[in-house]
Design a protein around this motif. Structure first.
Motif, PDB file in Angstrom:
ATOM      1  N   THR A  91     -23.026 -14.063  40.479  1.00 58.78           N
ATOM      2  CA  THR A  91     -24.219 -14.922  40.491  1.00 58.78           C
ATOM      3  C   THR A  91     -25.522 -14.138  40.376  1.00 58.78           C
ATOM      4  O   THR A  91     -26.605 -14.699  40.561  1.00 58.78           O
ATOM      5  CB  THR A  91     -24.254 -15.757  41.779  1.00 58.78           C
ATOM      6  N   HIS A  92     -25.433 -12.855  40.068  1.00 54.48           N
ATOM      7  CA  HIS A  92     -26.620 -12.018  39.870  1.00 54.48           C
ATOM      8  C   HIS A  92     -27.486 -11.959  41.131  1.00 54.48           C
ATOM      9  O   HIS A  92     -28.715 -11.863  41.064  1.00 54.48           O
ATOM     10  CB  HIS A  92     -27.438 -12.522  38.670  1.00 54.48           C
ATOM     11  N   THR A  93     -26.833 -12.006  42.295  1.00 54.46           N
ATOM     12  CA  THR A  93     -27.559 -11.917  43.561  1.00 54.46           C
ATOM     13  C   THR A  93     -27.121 -10.705  44.385  1.00 54.46           C
ATOM     14  O   THR A  93     -27.339 -10.665  45.596  1.00 54.46           O
ATOM     15  CB  THR A  93     -27.366 -13.206  44.394  1.00 54.46           C
ATOM     16  N   ALA A  94     -26.506  -9.714  43.731  1.00 50.01           N
ATOM     17  CA  ALA A  94     -26.015  -8.529  44.447  1.00 50.01           C
ATOM     18  C   ALA A  94     -27.130  -7.557  44.830  1.00 50.01           C
ATOM     19  O   ALA A  94     -26.916  -6.671  45.656  1.00 50.01           O
ATOM     20  CB  ALA A  94     -24.968  -7.797  43.600  1.00 50.01           C
ATOM     21  N   GLY A  95     -28.303  -7.691  44.206  1.00 52.43           N
ATOM     22  CA  GLY A  95     -29.406  -6.774  44.508  1.00 52.43           C
ATOM     23  C   GLY A  95     -29.307  -5.438  43.823  1.00 52.43           C
ATOM     24  O   GLY A  95     -29.958  -4.465  44.231  1.00 52.43           O
ATOM     25  N   LEU A  96     -28.530  -5.354  42.732  1.00 50.46           N
ATOM     26  CA  LEU A  96     -28.316  -4.083  42.024  1.00 50.46           C
ATOM     27  C   LEU A  96     -28.592  -4.225  40.527  1.00 50.46           C
ATOM     28  O   LEU A  96     -27.772  -3.823  39.698  1.00 50.46           O
ATOM     29  CB  LEU A  96     -26.873  -3.615  42.233  1.00 50.46           C
TER      30      LEU A  96
ATOM     31  N   THR B   9     -30.389 -20.735  36.596  1.00 49.71           N
ATOM     32  CA  THR B   9     -29.286 -21.321  37.355  1.00 49.71           C
ATOM     33  C   THR B   9     -27.981 -20.694  36.894  1.00 49.71           C
ATOM     34  O   THR B   9     -27.710 -20.638  35.690  1.00 49.71           O
ATOM     35  CB  THR B   9     -29.228 -22.847  37.146  1.00 49.71           C
ATOM     36  N   PHE B  10     -27.176 -20.231  37.842  1.00 50.87           N
ATOM     37  CA  PHE B  10     -25.897 -19.621  37.512  1.00 50.87           C
ATOM     38  C   PHE B  10     -24.765 -20.309  38.253  1.00 50.87           C
ATOM     39  O   PHE B  10     -24.902 -20.721  39.409  1.00 50.87           O
ATOM     40  CB  PHE B  10     -25.884 -18.132  37.890  1.00 50.87           C
ATOM     41  N   GLY B  11     -23.625 -20.427  37.558  1.00 49.55           N
ATOM     42  CA  GLY B  11     -22.350 -20.682  38.201  1.00 49.55           C
ATOM     43  C   GLY B  11     -21.737 -19.332  38.516  1.00 49.55           C
ATOM     44  O   GLY B  11     -22.446 -18.340  38.721  1.00 49.55           O
ATOM     45  N   LEU B  12     -20.414 -19.260  38.520  1.00 50.05           N
ATOM     46  CA  LEU B  12     -19.742 -17.999  38.816  1.00 50.05           C
ATOM     47  C   LEU B  12     -19.534 -17.204  37.526  1.00 50.05           C
ATOM     48  O   LEU B  12     -18.489 -17.266  36.887  1.00 50.05           O
ATOM     49  CB  LEU B  12     -18.412 -18.257  39.527  1.00 50.05           C
ATOM     50  N   GLY B  13     -20.584 -16.477  37.136  1.00 52.50           N
ATOM     51  CA  GLY B  13     -20.525 -15.632  35.953  1.00 52.50           C
ATOM     52  C   GLY B  13     -21.087 -16.253  34.705  1.00 52.50           C
ATOM     53  O   GLY B  13     -21.250 -15.576  33.690  1.00 52.50           O
TER      54      GLY B  13
ATOM     55  N   GLU C  99     -15.144 -25.476  40.177  1.00 54.65           N
ATOM     56  CA  GLU C  99     -15.794 -24.493  41.042  1.00 54.65           C
ATOM     57  C   GLU C  99     -16.627 -23.497  40.247  1.00 54.65           C
ATOM     58  O   GLU C  99     -17.776 -23.212  40.606  1.00 54.65           O
ATOM     59  CB  GLU C  99     -14.740 -23.749  41.862  1.00 54.65           C
ATOM     60  N   VAL C 100     -16.075 -22.958  39.169  1.00 51.94           N
ATOM     61  CA  VAL C 100     -16.774 -21.889  38.463  1.00 51.94           C
ATOM     62  C   VAL C 100     -17.946 -22.404  37.645  1.00 51.94           C
ATOM     63  O   VAL C 100     -18.872 -21.648  37.343  1.00 51.94           O
ATOM     64  CB  VAL C 100     -15.813 -21.082  37.563  1.00 51.94           C
ATOM     65  N   SER C 101     -17.935 -23.693  37.278  1.00 49.48           N
ATOM     66  CA  SER C 101     -18.999 -24.244  36.444  1.00 49.48           C
ATOM     67  C   SER C 101     -20.073 -24.962  37.251  1.00 49.48           C
ATOM     68  O   SER C 101     -21.076 -25.423  36.685  1.00 49.48           O
ATOM     69  CB  SER C 101     -18.414 -25.204  35.407  1.00 49.48           C
ATOM     70  N   ALA C 102     -19.881 -25.064  38.575  1.00 47.78           N
ATOM     71  CA  ALA C 102     -20.885 -25.692  39.428  1.00 47.78           C
ATOM     72  C   ALA C 102     -22.027 -24.720  39.706  1.00 47.78           C
ATOM     73  O   ALA C 102     -21.870 -23.499  39.604  1.00 47.78           O
ATOM     74  CB  ALA C 102     -20.236 -26.121  40.749  1.00 47.78           C
ATOM     75  N   VAL C 103     -23.178 -25.252  40.066  1.00 50.32           N
ATOM     76  CA  VAL C 103     -24.323 -24.409  40.412  1.00 50.32           C
ATOM     77  C   VAL C 103     -23.990 -23.584  41.656  1.00 50.32           C
ATOM     78  O   VAL C 103     -23.628 -24.126  42.700  1.00 50.32           O
ATOM     79  CB  VAL C 103     -25.572 -25.264  40.657  1.00 50.32           C
TER      80      VAL C 103
END
Length: 369
Positions: free
Chosen positions: A112-117, A305-309, A287-291
Protein backbone atom coordinates in the motif's frame (compact mmCIF):
# COMPACT_ATOMS: atom_id res chain seq x y z
CA UNK A 1 -14.59 -13.21 -30.89
CA UNK A 2 -18.15 -12.28 -29.93
CA UNK A 3 -19.78 -10.37 -32.79
CA UNK A 4 -21.58 -8.08 -30.34
CA UNK A 5 -18.34 -6.16 -29.99
CA UNK A 6 -17.57 -5.63 -33.68
CA UNK A 7 -18.42 -1.94 -33.35
CA UNK A 8 -16.08 -1.54 -30.39
CA UNK A 9 -13.27 -3.29 -32.22
CA UNK A 10 -13.79 -1.01 -35.22
CA UNK A 11 -13.71 2.07 -32.99
CA UNK A 12 -10.47 0.92 -31.34
CA UNK A 13 -8.94 0.18 -34.75
CA UNK A 14 -9.85 3.65 -36.05
CA UNK A 15 -8.50 5.34 -32.93
CA UNK A 16 -5.11 3.62 -32.87
CA UNK A 17 -4.66 3.96 -36.64
CA UNK A 18 -5.22 7.71 -36.30
CA UNK A 19 -2.76 7.92 -33.39
CA UNK A 20 -0.08 6.24 -35.51
CA UNK A 21 -0.74 7.98 -38.83
CA UNK A 22 -0.79 11.38 -37.10
CA UNK A 23 2.69 10.69 -35.73
CA UNK A 24 1.57 10.91 -32.12
CA UNK A 25 2.33 7.23 -31.55
CA UNK A 26 4.91 4.86 -32.99
CA UNK A 27 3.30 1.57 -31.96
CA UNK A 28 0.24 0.74 -29.87
CA UNK A 29 -1.44 -2.40 -28.53
CA UNK A 30 -4.92 -2.59 -27.00
CA UNK A 31 -6.59 -5.65 -25.50
CA UNK A 32 -9.69 -6.34 -23.45
CA UNK A 33 -11.30 -9.39 -21.86
CA UNK A 34 -14.92 -9.72 -20.80
CA UNK A 35 -16.01 -12.58 -18.54
CA UNK A 36 -12.80 -14.44 -19.31
CA UNK A 37 -13.04 -14.11 -23.10
CA UNK A 38 -11.09 -11.73 -25.36
CA UNK A 39 -13.25 -9.05 -26.97
CA UNK A 40 -10.53 -6.68 -28.26
CA UNK A 41 -7.04 -7.39 -29.54
CA UNK A 42 -5.70 -4.67 -31.79
CA UNK A 43 -2.29 -3.24 -32.60
CA UNK A 44 -0.93 -0.65 -34.98
CA UNK A 45 2.32 0.95 -36.02
CA UNK A 46 5.92 -0.07 -35.52
CA UNK A 47 7.71 -1.89 -32.74
CA UNK A 48 10.98 -0.41 -34.00
CA UNK A 49 10.73 2.68 -36.22
CA UNK A 50 14.48 2.48 -36.94
CA UNK A 51 14.16 -0.86 -38.71
CA UNK A 52 10.50 -0.85 -39.72
CA UNK A 53 9.72 -3.90 -37.59
CA UNK A 54 5.95 -3.96 -37.15
CA UNK A 55 4.13 -3.97 -33.84
CA UNK A 56 2.52 -7.39 -33.45
CA UNK A 57 0.13 -8.72 -30.83
CA UNK A 58 2.92 -10.64 -29.09
CA UNK A 59 5.55 -7.85 -29.08
CA UNK A 60 6.57 -7.19 -25.45
CA UNK A 61 6.76 -3.52 -24.48
CA UNK A 62 8.49 -2.12 -21.41
CA UNK A 63 5.52 -0.51 -19.68
CA UNK A 64 7.29 0.97 -16.63
CA UNK A 65 5.14 0.93 -13.45
CA UNK A 66 2.37 -1.05 -15.10
CA UNK A 67 4.71 -3.85 -14.02
CA UNK A 68 3.78 -3.29 -10.37
CA UNK A 69 0.54 -5.07 -11.16
CA UNK A 70 2.51 -8.18 -12.16
CA UNK A 71 4.42 -8.08 -8.89
CA UNK A 72 1.25 -7.65 -6.83
CA UNK A 73 -0.40 -10.51 -8.69
CA UNK A 74 2.47 -12.86 -7.81
CA UNK A 75 1.96 -11.97 -4.14
CA UNK A 76 -1.76 -12.73 -4.29
CA UNK A 77 -1.23 -16.05 -6.05
CA UNK A 78 1.21 -17.06 -3.32
CA UNK A 79 -1.18 -15.82 -0.63
CA UNK A 80 -3.95 -17.89 -2.20
CA UNK A 81 -1.75 -20.95 -1.71
CA UNK A 82 -1.06 -20.12 1.92
CA UNK A 83 2.59 -19.20 1.33
CA UNK A 84 2.21 -15.51 2.19
CA UNK A 85 0.09 -13.43 4.55
CA UNK A 86 -0.42 -9.71 3.98
CA UNK A 87 0.29 -9.00 7.65
CA UNK A 88 3.58 -10.88 7.56
CA UNK A 89 6.31 -8.88 9.26
CA UNK A 90 8.90 -8.60 6.51
CA UNK A 91 11.74 -9.06 8.99
CA UNK A 92 10.38 -12.51 9.87
CA UNK A 93 11.49 -13.82 6.46
CA UNK A 94 14.20 -11.22 5.78
CA UNK A 95 15.98 -10.67 9.13
CA UNK A 96 18.39 -8.01 7.81
CA UNK A 97 15.39 -5.84 6.96
CA UNK A 98 14.75 -5.22 10.67
CA UNK A 99 17.70 -2.83 10.91
CA UNK A 100 17.11 0.84 11.75
CA UNK A 101 13.69 0.32 13.27
CA UNK A 102 12.00 -1.50 10.38
CA UNK A 103 10.95 -4.57 12.37
CA UNK A 104 7.26 -3.52 12.39
CA UNK A 105 6.87 -3.08 8.63
CA UNK A 106 4.55 -5.64 7.05
CA UNK A 107 3.93 -6.85 3.54
CA UNK A 108 0.65 -4.93 3.64
CA UNK A 109 2.56 -1.70 4.28
CA UNK A 110 4.76 -2.42 1.26
CA UNK A 111 1.81 -3.20 -1.01
CA UNK A 112 0.00 0.00 0.00
CA UNK A 113 3.03 2.30 -0.30
CA UNK A 114 2.89 3.08 3.43
CA UNK A 115 6.14 1.37 4.49
CA UNK A 116 8.01 4.68 4.83
CA UNK A 117 10.84 3.57 2.51
CA UNK A 118 10.24 5.39 -0.79
CA UNK A 119 13.72 6.86 -1.29
CA UNK A 120 16.99 5.72 -2.85
CA UNK A 121 20.54 7.04 -2.36
CA UNK A 122 21.16 10.09 -4.53
CA UNK A 123 24.01 8.38 -6.38
CA UNK A 124 22.06 5.26 -7.40
CA UNK A 125 23.01 4.25 -10.94
CA UNK A 126 21.40 1.93 -13.51
CA UNK A 127 24.21 -0.56 -12.97
CA UNK A 128 23.05 -0.91 -9.36
CA UNK A 129 19.64 -2.05 -10.58
CA UNK A 130 21.28 -5.04 -12.25
CA UNK A 131 22.61 -6.22 -8.85
CA UNK A 132 19.72 -7.69 -6.85
CA UNK A 133 21.76 -8.30 -3.70
CA UNK A 134 23.12 -4.76 -3.73
CA UNK A 135 19.68 -3.18 -4.00
CA UNK A 136 18.28 -5.41 -1.27
CA UNK A 137 21.21 -4.43 0.95
CA UNK A 138 20.40 -0.76 0.32
CA UNK A 139 16.78 -1.37 1.34
CA UNK A 140 17.79 -3.38 4.41
CA UNK A 141 20.09 -0.58 5.58
CA UNK A 142 17.59 2.22 4.92
CA UNK A 143 16.02 4.17 7.77
CA UNK A 144 12.26 4.67 7.43
CA UNK A 145 11.07 8.24 7.07
CA UNK A 146 8.13 7.65 9.42
CA UNK A 147 6.35 4.88 11.29
CA UNK A 148 4.79 2.19 9.09
CA UNK A 149 1.30 3.18 8.00
CA UNK A 150 1.69 6.81 9.10
CA UNK A 151 1.94 8.31 5.61
CA UNK A 152 1.43 7.34 2.01
CA UNK A 153 4.38 7.81 -0.36
CA UNK A 154 4.65 6.24 -3.78
CA UNK A 155 7.52 3.74 -3.59
CA UNK A 156 8.34 4.23 -7.26
CA UNK A 157 11.39 1.93 -7.30
CA UNK A 158 11.72 0.48 -3.80
CA UNK A 159 8.33 -1.28 -4.01
CA UNK A 160 9.92 -3.85 -6.31
CA UNK A 161 12.84 -4.92 -4.12
CA UNK A 162 10.84 -4.93 -0.90
CA UNK A 163 8.06 -7.10 -2.29
CA UNK A 164 10.35 -9.08 -4.58
CA UNK A 165 12.76 -10.07 -1.81
CA UNK A 166 9.86 -11.25 0.35
CA UNK A 167 8.81 -13.49 -2.55
CA UNK A 168 12.37 -14.76 -2.99
CA UNK A 169 12.82 -15.49 0.70
CA UNK A 170 9.54 -17.41 0.89
CA UNK A 171 9.81 -19.38 -2.36
CA UNK A 172 13.57 -19.61 -2.91
CA UNK A 173 13.03 -18.32 -6.46
CA UNK A 174 13.48 -14.90 -8.10
CA UNK A 175 10.13 -13.18 -8.54
CA UNK A 176 10.51 -13.22 -12.35
CA UNK A 177 10.70 -17.02 -12.19
CA UNK A 178 7.64 -17.21 -9.94
CA UNK A 179 5.74 -14.97 -12.37
CA UNK A 180 6.72 -17.21 -15.29
CA UNK A 181 5.91 -20.47 -13.54
CA UNK A 182 2.84 -19.56 -11.51
CA UNK A 183 1.12 -16.86 -13.62
CA UNK A 184 2.35 -16.41 -17.18
CA UNK A 185 2.97 -20.10 -17.89
CA UNK A 186 -0.45 -21.40 -16.82
CA UNK A 187 -2.09 -18.57 -18.80
CA UNK A 188 -0.10 -19.38 -21.95
CA UNK A 189 1.66 -15.99 -22.11
CA UNK A 190 5.13 -16.87 -20.81
CA UNK A 191 6.74 -15.10 -23.78
CA UNK A 192 4.77 -11.88 -23.27
CA UNK A 193 4.70 -11.16 -19.54
CA UNK A 194 8.00 -10.35 -17.84
CA UNK A 195 9.67 -8.77 -14.87
CA UNK A 196 13.28 -9.67 -15.72
CA UNK A 197 13.38 -10.30 -19.48
CA UNK A 198 15.38 -13.37 -20.60
CA UNK A 199 18.35 -12.52 -22.83
CA UNK A 200 16.86 -14.47 -25.75
CA UNK A 201 13.71 -12.32 -25.70
CA UNK A 202 15.42 -8.92 -25.75
CA UNK A 203 15.44 -8.65 -29.57
CA UNK A 204 11.66 -9.09 -29.62
CA UNK A 205 10.99 -6.05 -27.44
CA UNK A 206 9.55 -2.85 -28.83
CA UNK A 207 12.03 0.01 -29.05
CA UNK A 208 11.16 2.84 -26.66
CA UNK A 209 11.14 6.48 -27.73
CA UNK A 210 10.74 9.64 -25.68
CA UNK A 211 7.84 11.92 -26.54
CA UNK A 212 7.66 14.32 -23.62
CA UNK A 213 8.21 12.02 -20.62
CA UNK A 214 11.77 13.23 -20.05
CA UNK A 215 10.60 16.85 -20.00
CA UNK A 216 7.80 16.00 -17.59
CA UNK A 217 10.23 14.25 -15.25
CA UNK A 218 12.56 17.26 -15.37
CA UNK A 219 9.61 19.51 -14.47
CA UNK A 220 8.69 17.22 -11.58
CA UNK A 221 12.28 17.26 -10.38
CA UNK A 222 12.31 21.05 -10.37
CA UNK A 223 8.91 21.55 -8.74
CA UNK A 224 8.30 18.58 -6.42
CA UNK A 225 10.69 18.72 -3.45
CA UNK A 226 10.66 14.96 -2.79
CA UNK A 227 10.77 13.71 -6.37
CA UNK A 228 14.55 13.30 -6.72
CA UNK A 229 14.73 11.43 -3.43
CA UNK A 230 12.40 8.79 -4.88
CA UNK A 231 13.71 8.81 -8.45
CA UNK A 232 17.33 10.05 -8.34
CA UNK A 233 18.69 11.66 -11.54
CA UNK A 234 20.64 8.55 -12.55
CA UNK A 235 17.60 6.27 -12.43
CA UNK A 236 14.63 8.21 -13.64
CA UNK A 237 11.81 6.02 -15.05
CA UNK A 238 12.18 7.05 -18.67
CA UNK A 239 12.95 5.61 -22.11
CA UNK A 240 16.69 5.66 -21.44
CA UNK A 241 16.73 3.33 -18.45
CA UNK A 242 13.88 1.30 -19.94
CA UNK A 243 16.03 0.57 -23.00
CA UNK A 244 19.12 -0.69 -21.18
CA UNK A 245 19.63 -4.43 -21.73
CA UNK A 246 21.20 -4.88 -18.28
CA UNK A 247 18.20 -3.29 -16.56
CA UNK A 248 15.69 -5.14 -18.74
CA UNK A 249 17.35 -8.47 -17.96
CA UNK A 250 17.41 -7.77 -14.24
CA UNK A 251 14.58 -8.24 -11.79
CA UNK A 252 13.42 -4.69 -11.07
CA UNK A 253 9.88 -5.59 -9.97
CA UNK A 254 8.62 -2.02 -9.75
CA UNK A 255 8.53 -2.09 -13.56
CA UNK A 256 7.66 -4.69 -16.17
CA UNK A 257 7.58 -5.66 -19.83
CA UNK A 258 4.45 -7.05 -21.45
CA UNK A 259 2.04 -7.25 -24.35
CA UNK A 260 -1.40 -5.74 -23.89
CA UNK A 261 -3.10 -9.08 -24.51
CA UNK A 262 -0.97 -10.87 -21.92
CA UNK A 263 -1.56 -8.39 -19.12
CA UNK A 264 -5.28 -8.11 -19.94
CA UNK A 265 -5.44 -11.90 -19.74
CA UNK A 266 -3.66 -11.87 -16.38
CA UNK A 267 -6.16 -9.42 -14.90
CA UNK A 268 -9.02 -11.45 -16.39
CA UNK A 269 -7.74 -14.49 -14.51
CA UNK A 270 -7.90 -12.46 -11.28
CA UNK A 271 -11.59 -11.79 -11.92
CA UNK A 272 -12.53 -15.33 -12.92
CA UNK A 273 -11.54 -18.37 -14.96
CA UNK A 274 -9.72 -17.91 -18.27
CA UNK A 275 -9.56 -21.17 -20.19
CA UNK A 276 -9.85 -22.98 -16.88
CA UNK A 277 -7.22 -20.91 -15.04
CA UNK A 278 -8.28 -18.74 -12.12
CA UNK A 279 -5.52 -17.09 -10.13
CA UNK A 280 -7.32 -16.17 -6.90
CA UNK A 281 -10.65 -16.78 -5.18
CA UNK A 282 -13.59 -14.34 -5.34
CA UNK A 283 -13.05 -13.58 -1.65
CA UNK A 284 -9.40 -12.67 -2.20
CA UNK A 285 -10.32 -10.60 -5.26
CA UNK A 286 -12.65 -8.52 -3.11
CA UNK A 287 -9.90 -8.03 -0.53
CA UNK A 288 -7.08 -7.06 -2.86
CA UNK A 289 -9.18 -4.66 -4.95
CA UNK A 290 -10.78 -2.84 -2.00
CA UNK A 291 -9.44 0.50 -0.78
CA UNK A 292 -6.60 -0.22 1.64
CA UNK A 293 -4.87 3.18 1.82
CA UNK A 294 -5.92 6.66 0.82
CA UNK A 295 -4.19 9.97 1.35
CA UNK A 296 -2.06 12.75 -0.06
CA UNK A 297 1.00 11.24 -1.67
CA UNK A 298 4.29 12.52 -0.25
CA UNK A 299 5.94 12.49 -3.67
CA UNK A 300 3.36 14.11 -5.94
CA UNK A 301 1.15 15.98 -3.46
CA UNK A 302 -2.05 14.51 -4.88
CA UNK A 303 -4.75 12.36 -3.31
CA UNK A 304 -4.20 8.71 -4.21
CA UNK A 305 -5.94 5.45 -3.38
CA UNK A 306 -4.39 1.99 -3.24
CA UNK A 307 -5.64 -1.53 -2.79
CA UNK A 308 -3.11 -4.27 -2.09
CA UNK A 309 -0.51 -3.47 -4.73
CA UNK A 310 -2.87 -1.87 -7.23
CA UNK A 311 -4.23 1.63 -7.68
CA UNK A 312 -7.99 1.79 -7.08
CA UNK A 313 -9.99 4.23 -9.19
CA UNK A 314 -13.32 5.86 -8.48
CA UNK A 315 -14.92 4.07 -11.43
CA UNK A 316 -14.60 0.74 -9.63
CA UNK A 317 -11.43 -0.39 -11.39
CA UNK A 318 -8.11 -1.52 -9.99
CA UNK A 319 -4.77 -1.86 -11.74
CA UNK A 320 -1.60 0.02 -12.52
CA UNK A 321 -0.33 2.63 -14.97
CA UNK A 322 3.21 3.46 -16.02
CA UNK A 323 5.19 6.61 -16.72
CA UNK A 324 4.75 7.42 -20.38
CA UNK A 325 1.16 6.27 -20.61
CA UNK A 326 0.76 2.48 -20.59
CA UNK A 327 -1.88 0.92 -18.32
CA UNK A 328 -3.77 -2.23 -17.35
CA UNK A 329 -6.95 -2.27 -15.26
CA UNK A 330 -9.76 -4.57 -14.21
CA UNK A 331 -13.42 -3.77 -13.53
CA UNK A 332 -14.76 -6.49 -11.22
CA UNK A 333 -18.37 -5.36 -11.42
CA UNK A 334 -18.26 -5.51 -15.23
CA UNK A 335 -16.13 -8.63 -15.57
CA UNK A 336 -13.91 -6.46 -17.79
CA UNK A 337 -10.16 -5.99 -18.11
CA UNK A 338 -8.42 -3.47 -20.39
CA UNK A 339 -4.78 -2.91 -21.28
CA UNK A 340 -3.24 -0.30 -23.57
CA UNK A 341 0.53 -0.08 -24.06
CA UNK A 342 2.75 2.01 -26.30
CA UNK A 343 6.42 2.41 -27.07
CA UNK A 344 6.52 6.20 -27.45
CA UNK A 345 6.62 7.43 -23.87
CA UNK A 346 4.62 10.63 -23.73
CA UNK A 347 3.38 13.18 -21.25
CA UNK A 348 1.08 16.15 -21.65
CA UNK A 349 -0.33 14.60 -24.80
CA UNK A 350 -3.93 14.09 -23.76
CA UNK A 351 -3.28 10.61 -22.35
CA UNK A 352 -4.48 8.59 -25.36
CA UNK A 353 -4.08 5.21 -23.61
CA UNK A 354 -6.47 6.39 -20.92
CA UNK A 355 -8.78 7.46 -23.70
CA UNK A 356 -8.69 3.94 -25.11
CA UNK A 357 -9.44 2.48 -21.68
CA UNK A 358 -12.46 4.77 -21.37
CA UNK A 359 -13.61 3.91 -24.89
CA UNK A 360 -13.65 0.19 -24.09
CA UNK A 361 -15.22 0.60 -20.67
CA UNK A 362 -18.01 2.86 -21.88
CA UNK A 363 -18.83 0.51 -24.76
CA UNK A 364 -19.11 -2.45 -22.40
CA UNK A 365 -21.26 -0.46 -19.94
CA UNK A 366 -23.56 0.57 -22.78
CA UNK A 367 -23.64 -2.93 -24.24
CA UNK A 368 -24.55 -4.56 -20.95
CA UNK A 369 -27.05 -1.94 -19.80
Amino acid sequence: MDGRWDGLRAAVRTTIDELVTSGQEAGVQVAAYLDGEPIVQKQAGLADPATGRPMTADTPIHAVSTGKGLTATVVHVLAERGLLDYDLRIADVWPEFARRGKDGITLRHALTHTAGLPTLPADTAPEDFADWDRMCAVIADAEPLWAPGARLAYHAWTFGWIVGEVVRRVTGRPISQVLAEEVAGPLGVAGELFLGVPEADLPRLARLEDAGLTAMIAYASAHLPNFDAVAPPGVRPDATIGSRPDVLRADVPAVGTMSARAVARMYAALLGPVDGVRLISPERLAEVSAVAARGEDWVFGQEVTFGLGYAVDGDGSFGTAGSGGSLAFAYPALGLTVAAVRNRLGAGDGDPMEGLRTLVRDAVVAGSA
